[in-house]
Design an enzyme around this catalytic site. Structure first.
Site, PDB file in Angstrom:
ATOM      1  N   GLU A 134       0.832  -1.202   0.000  1.00 39.71           N
ATOM      2  CA  GLU A 134       0.000   0.000   0.000  1.00 39.71           C
ATOM      3  C   GLU A 134       0.869   1.254   0.000  1.00 39.71           C
ATOM      4  O   GLU A 134       1.914   1.297   0.642  1.00 39.71           O
ATOM      5  CB  GLU A 134      -0.899  -0.007   1.242  1.00 39.71           C
ATOM      6  CG  GLU A 134      -1.802  -1.216   1.243  1.00 39.71           C
ATOM      7  CD  GLU A 134      -2.598  -1.382   2.516  1.00 39.71           C
ATOM      8  OE1 GLU A 134      -3.352  -2.363   2.606  1.00 39.71           O
ATOM      9  OE2 GLU A 134      -2.467  -0.551   3.428  1.00 39.71           O
ATOM     10  N   CYS A 147       3.476   8.385   1.265  1.00 35.69           N
ATOM     11  CA  CYS A 147       3.864   7.479   2.343  1.00 35.69           C
ATOM     12  C   CYS A 147       4.170   6.122   1.685  1.00 35.69           C
ATOM     13  O   CYS A 147       3.289   5.492   1.109  1.00 35.69           O
ATOM     14  CB  CYS A 147       2.696   7.386   3.322  1.00 35.69           C
ATOM     15  SG  CYS A 147       2.994   6.325   4.709  1.00 35.69           S
ATOM     16  N   CYS A 154       6.136  -6.943   8.494  1.00 39.07           N
ATOM     17  CA  CYS A 154       7.214  -6.344   9.298  1.00 39.07           C
ATOM     18  C   CYS A 154       7.580  -7.322  10.409  1.00 39.07           C
ATOM     19  O   CYS A 154       6.703  -7.940  11.010  1.00 39.07           O
ATOM     20  CB  CYS A 154       6.758  -5.018   9.895  1.00 39.07           C
ATOM     21  SG  CYS A 154       8.020  -4.203  10.900  1.00 39.07           S
ATOM     22  N   CYS A 158       5.089  -4.513  16.492  1.00 41.51           N
ATOM     23  CA  CYS A 158       4.609  -3.608  17.539  1.00 41.51           C
ATOM     24  C   CYS A 158       3.175  -3.995  17.928  1.00 41.51           C
ATOM     25  O   CYS A 158       2.378  -4.398  17.072  1.00 41.51           O
ATOM     26  CB  CYS A 158       4.660  -2.163  17.050  1.00 41.51           C
ATOM     27  SG  CYS A 158       6.348  -1.633  16.706  1.00 41.51           S
ATOM     28  N   CYS A 161       0.159  -2.291  15.998  1.00 38.66           N
ATOM     29  CA  CYS A 161       0.276  -2.055  14.549  1.00 38.66           C
ATOM     30  C   CYS A 161      -0.193  -3.261  13.744  1.00 38.66           C
ATOM     31  O   CYS A 161       0.239  -4.391  14.000  1.00 38.66           O
ATOM     32  CB  CYS A 161       1.723  -1.726  14.201  1.00 38.66           C
ATOM     33  SG  CYS A 161       2.027  -1.631  12.422  1.00 38.66           S
ATOM     34  N   GLU A 205       9.717  -1.814   8.261  1.00 37.44           N
ATOM     35  CA  GLU A 205      10.724  -1.096   9.026  1.00 37.44           C
ATOM     36  C   GLU A 205      11.916  -0.787   8.096  1.00 37.44           C
ATOM     37  O   GLU A 205      12.710  -1.672   7.759  1.00 37.44           O
ATOM     38  CB  GLU A 205      11.171  -1.974  10.218  1.00 37.44           C
ATOM     39  CG  GLU A 205      12.389  -1.488  10.966  1.00 37.44           C
ATOM     40  CD  GLU A 205      12.356  -0.013  11.367  1.00 37.44           C
ATOM     41  OE1 GLU A 205      11.414   0.413  12.055  1.00 37.44           O
ATOM     42  OE2 GLU A 205      13.281   0.716  10.964  1.00 37.44           O
ATOM     43  N   CYS A 378      -8.163  -0.483   3.543  1.00 32.28           N
ATOM     44  CA  CYS A 378      -7.127  -1.166   2.773  1.00 32.28           C
ATOM     45  C   CYS A 378      -6.783  -2.515   3.379  1.00 32.28           C
ATOM     46  O   CYS A 378      -6.373  -3.418   2.660  1.00 32.28           O
ATOM     47  CB  CYS A 378      -5.871  -0.309   2.658  1.00 32.28           C
ATOM     48  SG  CYS A 378      -5.909   0.693   1.189  1.00 32.28           S
TER      49      CYS A 378
END
Ligand code: SAH
Ligand code: SF4
Length: 401
Positions: A134, A147, A154, A158, A161, A205, A378
């Site tokens: 995305e 962005c 990832c 976290c 997230c 990341e 999304c």
């Protein structure tokens, strides 16, 4: 968790069918027969993977004069051409050769969602190996920011997230990142705007995909190409300390945003598991070093979570830790993720937290995420396409000051 009614999705979908970003060659999906003409590892190479010098070497290798690289770079990055066929000052056989060796469409645009009164555009792309990534284009009065995602998933994981939930699938190549920026530049131009900023705040990341991220910075920074100034590029990290130190030694003086989220190890260990390896003191020391080496201010991202990190005592501890740093704090009211137990604090709590930081002399802004409703949407999109659970969605698109 259901978003409050005021945040209910309001996006409109503008491109439901599968469309290529570029009308040039499409990359061969990994499972189709026969290898693509040019591969690096198991990943096809695209035009966007090449620095100017690498393109010069490629041209020399196929017997072309040195000036060809300049012509092609200009077509792709200045004219934003997406098809070799239109490169009218190149011999026809060279165009065919380049289309086969260095395709111009490593990503396929699958959907575009528009929200915020047509100020936020979220693009879902399919990669050569059938994954989805995305990219978000955010239009402001005085700037247009993209962005960019740097990984599929990832590894950091976290607690709040969505991107980290399924772990890391793979790194994106420099070319897959550059392609996101080029597509956003083209989209902004169609909307009568110029892309001014790039933030590495999408999926993944960046400092765990360091070499590709830095190569992407080099390519988009090149004045012969997109000419995106390093100061207009922001790398956001959850705190990969050795890479922050390495970044401070790089020639590109990009903006550094550090996702802090808690001023103490006890809480940060739980929110950002990388903290177990690189605790707060080590992270802040690396930031001090970055500031000393580059003379640049560091931004701290702080996702505000109700009852977790939003109380006055925490604000005071944070203020004390950051007091002597050349920095800026961005408070990001949490974008709640389905099935994760974190909530957004009340606006009054957020305002109180910000006031404590400001009274301690720390420049602080509160930044409500752009396109919050399409971030959730999304996730649904990606789930539909990838057959993954609803949970798997992008990190909240955010942007620096
Ligand atoms: N991995 C990098 C960059 C991508 S995440 C990093 O962590 O910094 C970009 C930003 O979105 C980070 O500050 C991250 O903490 C924040 N973020 C992730 N999930 C969020 C959520 N649900 N609500 C608000 N911010 C979130
Ligand atoms: Fe990865 Fe950043 Fe999400 Fe943490 S916040 S899981 S580091 S993308």
């Amino acid at each position: 968790m259901t978003p409050p009614p005021s945040l209910a999705p309001t996006f409109s979908e503008t491109a439901a069918p599968v469309l290529p970003i570029a009308s040039g060659d499409r990359l061969t999906p990994a499972r189709s027969p026969g290898p693509p003409p040019n591969r690096r590892g198991n990943r096809p190479l695209s035009f966007y993977d090449l620095t100017f010098e690498e393109l010069e070497a490629h041209c020399a290798g196929i017997g072309q004069p040195a000036y060809r690289a300049g012509q092609i770079y200009s077509w792709v990055y200045k004219q934003l051409t997406s098809d070799y066929v239109t490169m009218s000052n190149l011999p026809a056989n060279l165009r065919t050769e380049l289309a086969a060796a260095l395709p111009l469409s490593p990503l396929t645009l699958t959907r575009e969602l528009v929200t915020d009164d047509a100020r936020t555009y979220k693009m879902l792309y399919r990669t050569f190996d059938g994954q989805f990534i995305e990219t978000v284009l955010m239009l402001y009065r005085d700037r247009a920011t993209v962005c960019v995602s740097c990984q599929i998933g990832c590894a950091v994981g976290c607690a709040f997230c969505a991107t980290g939930i399924g772990g890391l699938t793979r790194n994106l190549s420099a070319g897959e990142m550059v392609a996101q920026v080029v597509a956003a530049t083209r989209r902004a131009k169609e909307l009568g705007r110029q892309l001014t900023n790039v933030v590495m705040m999408g999926m993944g990341e960046p400092l765990q995909n360091y070499a590709a991220t830095l190569k992407m910075v080099a390519i988009i920074n090149d004045p012969r190409g997109l000419n995106m100034g390093a100061r207009r590029i922001t790398i956001s990290t959850s705190g990969v300390v050795p890479r922050i130190v390495a970044l401070s030694e790089e020639p590109y003086q990009v903006n550094l945003a550090v996702s802090l989220h808690a001023p103490d190890d006890e809480r940060r260990d739980r929110l950002v598991p990388l903290n177990l390896r690189y605790p707060v003191a080590a992270l802040l020391a690396a930031c001090e070093r970055y500031i000393a080496r580059t003379g640049r201010r560091v931004s701290f991202e702080y996702a505000m979570m109700k009852g977790i990190n939003d109380d006055e005592a925490t604000a005071r501890v944070l203020a004390a830790r950051l007091r002597r740093m050349i920095c800026h704090v961005n408070l990001i009211p949490l974008n709640p993720v389905d099935l994760l137990p974190y909530e957004r604090p009340d606006p009054a709590e957020i305002a109180r937290f910000a006031t404590i930081l400001r009274e301690a002399g720390i420049p602080t802004t509160v930044r409500y995420s752009r396109g919050m409703e399409i971030a959730a949407a999304c996730g649904q999109l990606r789930a539909e396409h990838a057959g993954e659970p609803l949970l798997v969605s992008a990190a909240t698109p955010t942007s620096p000051q």
